[in-house]
Design a protein around this motif. Structure first.
Motif, PDB file in Angstrom:
ATOM      1  N   PRO A 140       0.841  -1.198   0.000  1.00  0.00           N
ATOM      2  CA  PRO A 140       0.000   0.000   0.000  1.00  0.00           C
ATOM      3  C   PRO A 140       0.876   1.248   0.000  1.00  0.00           C
ATOM      4  CG  PRO A 140      -0.039  -1.053   2.147  1.00  0.00           C
ATOM      5  CD  PRO A 140       0.764  -1.940   1.250  1.00  0.00           C
ATOM      6  N   ALA A 141       0.380   2.291  -0.633  1.00  0.00           N
ATOM      7  CA  ALA A 141       1.124   3.541  -0.712  1.00  0.00           C
ATOM      8  C   ALA A 141       0.142   4.703  -0.764  1.00  0.00           C
ATOM      9  CB  ALA A 141       2.007   3.553  -1.960  1.00  0.00           C
ATOM     10  N   ARG A 142       0.657   5.854  -0.478  1.00  0.00           N
ATOM     11  CA  ARG A 142      -0.126   7.080  -0.646  1.00  0.00           C
ATOM     12  C   ARG A 142       0.425   7.779  -1.878  1.00  0.00           C
ATOM     13  NH1 ARG A 142      -0.055  12.342   3.040  1.00  0.00           N
ATOM     14  NH2 ARG A 142      -1.109  13.601   1.519  1.00  0.00           N
ATOM     15  N   LEU A 143      -0.429   8.005  -2.861  1.00  0.00           N
ATOM     16  CA  LEU A 143      -0.010   8.612  -4.118  1.00  0.00           C
ATOM     17  C   LEU A 143      -0.648   9.987  -4.263  1.00  0.00           C
ATOM     18  CD1 LEU A 143      -0.524   5.543  -6.462  1.00  0.00           C
ATOM     19  CD2 LEU A 143       1.592   6.298  -5.417  1.00  0.00           C
ATOM     20  N   THR A 144       0.170  10.972  -4.579  1.00  0.00           N
ATOM     21  CA  THR A 144      -0.313  12.302  -4.897  1.00  0.00           C
ATOM     22  C   THR A 144       0.146  12.586  -6.317  1.00  0.00           C
ATOM     23  OG1 THR A 144       0.002  12.951  -2.592  1.00  0.00           O
ATOM     24  CG2 THR A 144      -0.292  14.721  -4.200  1.00  0.00           C
ATOM     25  N   ILE A 145      -0.821  12.836  -7.211  1.00  0.00           N
ATOM     26  CA  ILE A 145      -0.478  12.999  -8.625  1.00  0.00           C
ATOM     27  C   ILE A 145      -1.113  14.263  -9.172  1.00  0.00           C
ATOM     28  CG2 ILE A 145      -0.626  11.964 -10.928  1.00  0.00           C
ATOM     29  CD1 ILE A 145      -0.778   9.250  -9.586  1.00  0.00           C
ATOM     30  N   TYR A 146      -0.330  14.985  -9.947  1.00  0.00           N
ATOM     31  CA  TYR A 146      -0.903  16.082 -10.702  1.00  0.00           C
ATOM     32  C   TYR A 146      -0.391  16.002 -12.135  1.00  0.00           C
ATOM     33  CZ  TYR A 146       3.409  18.767  -9.739  1.00  0.00           C
ATOM     34  OH  TYR A 146       4.698  19.187  -9.636  1.00  0.00           O
ATOM     35  N   VAL A 147      -1.147  16.633 -13.029  1.00  0.00           N
ATOM     36  CA  VAL A 147      -0.851  16.576 -14.453  1.00  0.00           C
ATOM     37  C   VAL A 147      -0.815  17.997 -15.005  1.00  0.00           C
ATOM     38  CG1 VAL A 147      -3.298  16.252 -15.060  1.00  0.00           C
ATOM     39  CG2 VAL A 147      -1.529  15.463 -16.625  1.00  0.00           C
ATOM     40  N   THR A 148       0.088  18.223 -15.953  1.00  0.00           N
ATOM     41  CA  THR A 148       0.224  19.513 -16.605  1.00  0.00           C
ATOM     42  C   THR A 148       0.162  19.285 -18.109  1.00  0.00           C
ATOM     43  OG1 THR A 148       1.756  20.149 -14.841  1.00  0.00           O
ATOM     44  CG2 THR A 148       1.666  21.577 -16.759  1.00  0.00           C
ATOM     45  N   ASN A 149      -0.617  20.130 -18.811  1.00  0.00           N
ATOM     46  CA  ASN A 149      -0.673  19.999 -20.268  1.00  0.00           C
ATOM     47  C   ASN A 149       0.332  20.950 -20.917  1.00  0.00           C
ATOM     48  OD1 ASN A 149      -1.891  22.533 -20.279  1.00  0.00           O
ATOM     49  ND2 ASN A 149      -3.918  21.767 -20.794  1.00  0.00           N
ATOM     50  N   LEU A 150       0.354  20.981 -22.256  1.00  0.00           N
ATOM     51  CA  LEU A 150       1.318  21.820 -22.974  1.00  0.00           C
ATOM     52  C   LEU A 150       1.107  23.306 -22.719  1.00  0.00           C
ATOM     53  CD1 LEU A 150       1.509  19.906 -26.370  1.00  0.00           C
ATOM     54  CD2 LEU A 150       3.227  19.963 -24.544  1.00  0.00           C
ATOM     55  N   ASN A 151      -0.101  23.711 -22.321  1.00  0.00           N
ATOM     56  CA  ASN A 151      -0.391  25.107 -21.992  1.00  0.00           C
ATOM     57  C   ASN A 151      -0.073  25.424 -20.532  1.00  0.00           C
ATOM     58  OD1 ASN A 151      -1.326  25.688 -24.581  1.00  0.00           O
ATOM     59  ND2 ASN A 151      -3.370  24.916 -24.085  1.00  0.00           N
ATOM     60  N   GLN A 152       0.563  24.487 -19.844  1.00  0.00           N
ATOM     61  CA  GLN A 152       0.945  24.632 -18.437  1.00  0.00           C
ATOM     62  C   GLN A 152      -0.256  24.715 -17.495  1.00  0.00           C
ATOM     63  OE1 GLN A 152       4.214  24.114 -17.600  1.00  0.00           O
ATOM     64  NE2 GLN A 152       4.285  23.718 -19.780  1.00  0.00           N
ATOM     65  N   GLN A 153      -1.399  24.174 -17.928  1.00  0.00           N
ATOM     66  CA  GLN A 153      -2.568  24.087 -17.043  1.00  0.00           C
ATOM     67  C   GLN A 153      -2.363  22.880 -16.131  1.00  0.00           C
ATOM     68  OE1 GLN A 153      -5.322  23.904 -20.341  1.00  0.00           O
ATOM     69  NE2 GLN A 153      -6.205  25.873 -19.729  1.00  0.00           N
TER      70      GLN A 153
END
Length: 142
Positions: free
Chosen positions: A76-89
């Motif tokens: 088990p793990a704690r995952l924090t994920i974020y994503v950025t697109n080419l427009n830096q959103q």
């Protein structure tokens, strides 16, 4: 359900770009994959309550630890994920833990407007271990 997991991980046979990838951190391996949800088989999407769409993406991750004899086992793990697109959103991805027998994996959904390349940044925390950061890019095609 393990068959559904296998189908989920292998459902993206249309492009090599969607192959599952792994990164090693000491005795740990983090396996990950990102794809559009329209690539899921309908029965897999239903089983995991995922909307199939060309504009919805899904990231899967699992954290495995190598034991003394070299066999990988899920942890088990704690995952924090974020994503950025080419427009830096920037967008956070809420991950949900799935347990099936001894398997543990995590699913998260996000919006995507192909064609686009998304940059994923994940923080992986396993109890009692240092925090690991994983960064990968994924191209999404029309």
């Amino acid at each position: 359900m393990k068959r559904l997991l296998a189908a989920l991980c292998l459902c993206s046979v249309t492009a090599v770009a969607h192959a599952e990838i792994a990164q090693k951190f000491g005795p740990y391996e983090v396996h990950y994959n990102a794809l559009t949800t329209n690539e899921l088989l309908p029965e897999v999407a239903r089983a995991y309550k995922i909307e199939r769409s060309k504009t919805r993406g899904m990231v899967t991750m699992s954290v495995l630890k190598k034991n003394d004899v070299g066999v990988l086992s899920p942890v088990p793990a704690r995952l924090t994920i974020y994503v950025t697109n080419l427009n830096q959103q920037l967008a956070n991805i809420a991950m949900r833990e799935i347990k099936e027998g001894t398997a543990i994996y995590y699913l998260g959904e996000f919006r995507v407007t192909p064609p686009d390349t998304l940059k994923f940044t994940a923080t992986v925390e396993v109890a009692g271990e240092p925090t690991y950061e994983l960064v990968f890019n994924q191209k999404f095609y029309k």
